[in-house]
Design a protein around this motif. Structure first.
Motif, PDB file in Angstrom:
ATOM      1  N   UNK A  93     -37.159 -23.468 -20.697  1.00 36.57           N
ATOM      2  CA  UNK A  93     -35.818 -23.181 -21.225  1.00 36.57           C
ATOM      3  C   UNK A  93     -35.078 -24.139 -19.072  1.00 36.57           C
ATOM      4  N   UNK A  94     -34.269 -24.721 -19.806  1.00 39.78           N
ATOM      5  CA  UNK A  94     -33.746 -25.044 -17.926  1.00 39.78           C
ATOM      6  C   UNK A  94     -33.126 -24.116 -17.311  1.00 39.78           C
ATOM      7  N   UNK A  95     -31.760 -23.870 -18.085  1.00 36.82           N
ATOM      8  CA  UNK A  95     -30.965 -22.700 -17.438  1.00 36.82           C
ATOM      9  C   UNK A  95     -31.988 -21.088 -17.268  1.00 36.82           C
ATOM     10  N   UNK A  96     -32.927 -20.715 -17.805  1.00 37.10           N
ATOM     11  CA  UNK A  96     -33.184 -19.548 -17.504  1.00 37.10           C
ATOM     12  C   UNK A  96     -32.769 -18.943 -16.127  1.00 37.10           C
ATOM     13  N   UNK A  97     -32.640 -19.327 -15.003  1.00 30.92           N
ATOM     14  CA  UNK A  97     -32.459 -18.228 -14.192  1.00 30.92           C
ATOM     15  C   UNK A  97     -31.383 -17.832 -13.791  1.00 30.92           C
ATOM     16  N   UNK A  98     -30.121 -18.790 -14.812  1.00 33.78           N
ATOM     17  CA  UNK A  98     -28.319 -18.203 -14.541  1.00 33.78           C
ATOM     18  C   UNK A  98     -28.363 -16.847 -16.189  1.00 33.78           C
ATOM     19  N   UNK A  99     -29.417 -17.212 -17.378  1.00 34.54           N
ATOM     20  CA  UNK A  99     -29.908 -16.391 -18.167  1.00 34.54           C
ATOM     21  C   UNK A  99     -30.191 -15.426 -17.106  1.00 34.54           C
ATOM     22  N   UNK A 100     -31.371 -14.865 -16.778  1.00 34.27           N
ATOM     23  CA  UNK A 100     -31.853 -13.529 -16.037  1.00 34.27           C
ATOM     24  C   UNK A 100     -30.645 -12.909 -15.338  1.00 34.27           C
ATOM     25  N   UNK A 101     -30.346 -13.770 -14.565  1.00 35.36           N
ATOM     26  CA  UNK A 101     -29.259 -13.220 -12.998  1.00 35.36           C
ATOM     27  C   UNK A 101     -28.184 -12.521 -14.470  1.00 35.36           C
ATOM     28  N   UNK A 102     -27.822 -12.930 -15.467  1.00 34.37           N
ATOM     29  CA  UNK A 102     -26.462 -12.113 -16.073  1.00 34.37           C
ATOM     30  C   UNK A 102     -26.604 -11.002 -16.627  1.00 34.37           C
ATOM     31  N   UNK A 103     -28.373 -11.496 -17.603  1.00 30.63           N
ATOM     32  CA  UNK A 103     -29.342  -9.940 -17.658  1.00 30.63           C
ATOM     33  C   UNK A 103     -29.345  -8.825 -17.114  1.00 30.63           C
ATOM     34  N   UNK A 104     -29.607  -8.881 -15.187  1.00 35.39           N
ATOM     35  CA  UNK A 104     -29.515  -8.247 -14.740  1.00 35.39           C
ATOM     36  C   UNK A 104     -28.532  -7.631 -14.176  1.00 35.39           C
ATOM     37  N   UNK A 105     -27.009  -7.790 -13.945  1.00 33.49           N
ATOM     38  CA  UNK A 105     -25.749  -7.908 -14.184  1.00 33.49           C
ATOM     39  C   UNK A 105     -25.743  -7.070 -14.672  1.00 33.49           C
ATOM     40  N   UNK A 106     -25.760  -7.565 -16.651  1.00 30.28           N
ATOM     41  CA  UNK A 106     -25.463  -6.545 -17.273  1.00 30.28           C
ATOM     42  C   UNK A 106     -25.939  -5.787 -17.739  1.00 30.28           C
ATOM     43  N   UNK A 107     -27.248  -5.199 -17.264  1.00 27.15           N
ATOM     44  CA  UNK A 107     -28.054  -3.790 -17.515  1.00 27.15           C
ATOM     45  C   UNK A 107     -27.822  -2.749 -16.086  1.00 27.15           C
ATOM     46  N   UNK A 108     -27.662  -2.782 -15.187  1.00 25.39           N
ATOM     47  CA  UNK A 108     -26.697  -2.297 -14.070  1.00 25.39           C
ATOM     48  C   UNK A 108     -26.194  -1.258 -14.717  1.00 25.39           C
ATOM     49  N   UNK A 109     -24.442  -1.357 -15.510  1.00 26.01           N
ATOM     50  CA  UNK A 109     -23.828  -0.288 -16.167  1.00 26.01           C
ATOM     51  C   UNK A 109     -24.779   0.024 -17.547  1.00 26.01           C
ATOM     52  N   UNK A 110     -25.603  -0.724 -18.062  1.00 22.95           N
ATOM     53  CA  UNK A 110     -25.943  -0.272 -18.714  1.00 22.95           C
ATOM     54  C   UNK A 110     -27.242   0.778 -18.792  1.00 22.95           C
ATOM     55  N   UNK A 111     -27.696   0.705 -17.611  1.00 20.91           N
ATOM     56  CA  UNK A 111     -28.408   1.690 -16.941  1.00 20.91           C
ATOM     57  C   UNK A 111     -28.259   2.942 -16.600  1.00 20.91           C
ATOM     58  N   UNK A 112     -26.890   3.239 -15.509  1.00 17.52           N
ATOM     59  CA  UNK A 112     -25.634   4.421 -15.578  1.00 17.52           C
ATOM     60  C   UNK A 112     -25.425   4.912 -17.113  1.00 17.52           C
ATOM     61  N   UNK A 113     -25.148   4.214 -18.302  1.00 15.67           N
ATOM     62  CA  UNK A 113     -25.267   5.051 -18.917  1.00 15.67           C
ATOM     63  C   UNK A 113     -26.172   5.426 -19.836  1.00 15.67           C
ATOM     64  N   UNK A 114     -26.990   4.903 -20.254  1.00 18.11           N
ATOM     65  CA  UNK A 114     -28.625   5.213 -21.141  1.00 18.11           C
ATOM     66  C   UNK A 114     -28.848   6.908 -19.974  1.00 18.11           C
ATOM     67  N   UNK A 115     -28.893   6.418 -19.048  1.00 16.50           N
ATOM     68  CA  UNK A 115     -29.461   7.523 -18.409  1.00 16.50           C
ATOM     69  C   UNK A 115     -29.006   8.385 -17.964  1.00 16.50           C
ATOM     70  N   UNK A 116     -27.090   8.490 -17.693  1.00 14.25           N
ATOM     71  CA  UNK A 116     -26.286   9.776 -17.702  1.00 14.25           C
ATOM     72  C   UNK A 116     -26.200  10.756 -19.180  1.00 14.25           C
ATOM     73  N   UNK A 117     -26.314   9.677 -20.595  1.00 14.16           N
ATOM     74  CA  UNK A 117     -26.855  10.021 -21.716  1.00 14.16           C
ATOM     75  C   UNK A 117     -27.500  11.396 -22.236  1.00 14.16           C
ATOM     76  N   UNK A 118     -28.688  10.505 -21.669  1.00 11.28           N
ATOM     77  CA  UNK A 118     -30.237  10.843 -21.772  1.00 11.28           C
ATOM     78  C   UNK A 118     -30.710  12.477 -20.819  1.00 11.28           C
TER      79      UNK A 118
END
Length: 228
Positions: A199-224
């Motif tokens: 996957x030649x562009x794997x770094x870009x995918x991982x960085x974008x996934x980490x950025x998306x996961x930050x607000x997602x983590x806030x949502x899930x933790x505050x719901x639980x």
């Protein structure tokens, strides 16, 4: 393809509903965190898939990480010779974790320390922390830790070490959730090294996934475990 996109979109709300059913306090529902957390994720996703320039942005990030990996590999070969040659290349003795994988981890950990010393990382972290605090009305300490996790990883907990003893259970849950949701820079480098050929562009995918996961983590933790 549209059907799969709809399934993924619906899955976002199904996961939030499951988190709410497992909530320690179902009657305490922080609508602001959930609403803006979802909006930030969707806005970022729209930027990735709908804005043509986004591919150039993530390609730049991917190329930057790859160049840093090449520098780390050159340094490892200077120190350890043929033992650090990756699997599949001429003269490689096979994959040896100590001379191929761990050297990448050490390189990225050192790079992060240099960026901290130059005040680059504190600036970025403070910027994201202010954004999350203003938008979702979460505490400064947990916003700072979640923002740090985007770039550093679970070791970012040290940025809020003086505050941990006074944190609520909800804040600690957020810190742990963010730590598991995002990716450390050292692990990112290791993944890129292992997957770049496939996957030649794997770094870009991982960085974008980490950025998306930050607000997602806030949502899930505050719901639980909402703040009471």
């Amino acid at each position: 393809m549209e059907r799969y996109n709809l399934v993924s979109f619906a899955g976002l709300f199904v996961l939030m509903f499951l988190a709410w059913t497992l909530s320690a306090h179902r009657k305490v529902f922080n609508l602001r965190v959930v609403f803006w957390g979802v909006v930030v994720q969707l806005a970022f996703g729209a930027f990735i898939f709908l804005v043509p320039a986004s591919s150039k942005v993530f390609l730049f990030f991917s190329d930057t990480v790859v160049k840093m990996l090449q520098a780390a590999r050159a340094g490892a070969q200077f120190c350890f010779g043929f033992l650090s040659i990756p699997t599949g290349e001429s003269g490689s003795p096979g994959f040896i974790l100590a001379f191929q994988g761990l050297t990448t981890v050490v390189f990225f950990a050192t790079l992060m320390e240099i960026l901290y010393f130059l005040r680059v990382m504190p600036f970025l972290i403070k910027l994201f922390a202010r954004f999350f605090t203003w938008l979702m009305n979460v505490s400064g300490a947990e916003a700072l830790c979640v923002s740090s996790n985007i770039f550093v990883g679970i070791e970012s907990t040290t940025t809020i070490l003086p505050y941990i003893s006074r944190m609520t259970r909800s804040e600690i849950c957020t810190i742990l959730t963010a730590g598991f949701a995002t990716i450390a820079s050292t692990v990112l480098g290791l993944y890129v090294m292992l997957l770049q050929q496939h996957f030649p562009q794997i770094a870009g995918h991982l960085i974008s996934a980490s950025l998306l996961s930050a607000p997602a983590a806030l949502v899930m933790s505050k719901l639980i475990l909402p703040e009471t």
